[in-house]
Write an enzyme that holds these catalytic residues in place. Structure first.
Site, PDB file in Angstrom:
ATOM      1  NE  ARG A 243      -7.706  -8.873  -1.004  1.00 27.24           N
ATOM      2  CZ  ARG A 243      -7.350  -7.969  -1.915  1.00 27.24           C
ATOM      3  NH1 ARG A 243      -6.569  -6.955  -1.559  1.00 27.24           N
ATOM      4  NH2 ARG A 243      -7.763  -8.071  -3.167  1.00 27.24           N
TER       5      ARG A 243
ATOM      6  CE  LYS B 228      -4.291  -1.551  -0.024  1.00 26.08           C
ATOM      7  NZ  LYS B 228      -5.233  -1.584   1.083  1.00 26.08           N
TER       8      LYS B 228
END
Length: 352
Positions: A326, A291
């Site tokens: 995840r 991210k």
């Protein structure tokens, strides 16, 4: 804002404490001895042994925080939540922020990549056919279903546990018919008015992610006073609504939505406060792999150079009791978790 409890004062094992002075976090590998009690006008630390003095709301949260999470029995496969598991990200899109285009228009190749991730230790393969990056184009639901369903079908036929990452009811239907066992919806079943009924009717477990504007794509920036408790409250209301529609609470997982409508400071506060979300009584998913926050903390490192940060965040999630991580980088994350698990096992045996 009502009362919230964040488990703190984590300890290796319960054996050195009198009965009732430590509690097990969600039936997992972590034990803790106190709570940070968060109320509208104050914060304080209260020992686990004294939690009964705080009233009914605290008792409910304490029961949810300490209750083991029931495994999901999905046909011949079972997804357990007594230790952290890895969900592998498998994108079949041309434009995802991390690996867009790698498997587009190639169902056999995508399924082969998914099976390789399963062989590397992923418990779940999460298949997505639409990019969720800011500014990504909306994909017509039939095109998305055509991308996803053949991959899911191949994975299921090969024995892998597959979830479908979508906000569209038609795609959910196609993927579930093809063999998907779980629905993962970044809009928490709010984007498509048919989605909630489809999930309830199917009996499939569902993953509900927080975002401040799920109907608009999830990337609005509202400005939080206390991002951790506000995300908790939003997810608590959403879980209650989904349960009221007929989905069993034990079949719901929640995701705080790292990177969706949140600043760097918001994301860091959420990551530091993850343990508070166990008060929802549901398994937690953390999706922080590659991210933007990693680049923001490391000289604007590009997506391809965020492995170290992704693994660090996965271990931070495991430390906070997150049940499903995840990730894009399956072998590296699985190895890190195995080392972390070895440390936890040794700590338990050394103090018994």
């Amino acid at each position: 804002m009502t009362l919230h409890l964040r488990p703190i004062h984590f300890t290796d094992a319960p054996f050195a404490y009198p009965d009732g002075h430590v509690a097990r976090l969600a039936g997992g590998l972590q034990w803790f001895a106190a709570y940070e009690v968060i109320e509208p006008a104050a914060r304080r630390i209260v020992a686990v042994a004294d939690i009964a003095q705080l009233g009914a709301r605290a008792a409910t949260l304490h029961a949810r925080i300490t209750a083991p999470r029931a495994p999901w029995v999905l046909g011949e496969r079972t997804l357990r939540f007594d230790q952290p598991q890895v969900a592998a990200i498998l994108n079949v899109t041309p434009d995802s922020f991390s690996d867009g285009g790698a498997h587009v228009d190639d169902p056999a190749g995508a399924a082969s990549a998914g099976m390789a991730m399963a062989a590397a230790g992923a418990a779940l393969i999460d298949v997505g056919g639409e990019s969720t990056r800011p500014g990504a184009a909306l994909v017509w639901e039939e095109d998305e279903a055509r991308r996803v369903a053949p991959v899911v079908e191949r994975l299921a036929r090969a024995g892998a546990l597959a979830s479908v990452d979508t906000r569209k009811a038609a795609v959910m239907e196609a993927a579930l018919s093809a063999g998907a066992a779980i629905v993962n919806d970044l809009s928490a079943l709010l984007w498509d008015e048919r989605a909630l009924a489809i999930v309830a009717r199917s009996g499939a477990p569902v993953i509900l992610m927080h975002s401040p504007d799920p109907k608009a794509g999830g990337h609005g920036r509202p400005g939080y006073r206390d991002v951790v408790t506000e995300v908790f409250d939003w997810l608590e209301a959403r879980v209650d609504a989904v349960v009221a529609a007929g989905v069993d609470r034990t079949r719901i997982m929640v995701d705080p939505g790292i990177g969706f409508g949140k600043s760097l400071a918001d994301n860091l506060a959420l990551l530091n406060g993850l343990a508070l979300l166990h008060g929802l009584g549901c398994p937690l998913m953390l999706g922080a792999s590659r991210k933007r926050l990693i680049g923001a903390l490391d000289h604007e490192a590009p997506v391809a150079a965020r492995l170290g940060g992704s693994v660090a965040l996965a271990i931070a999630g495991a430390q906070a009791g997150v049940q499903v991580l995840r990730v894009h980088d399956v072998p590296e994350t699985v190895q890190a978790l195995r080392v972390w698990r070895g440390l936890r096992d040794r700590a338990l045996s050394a103090t018994s």
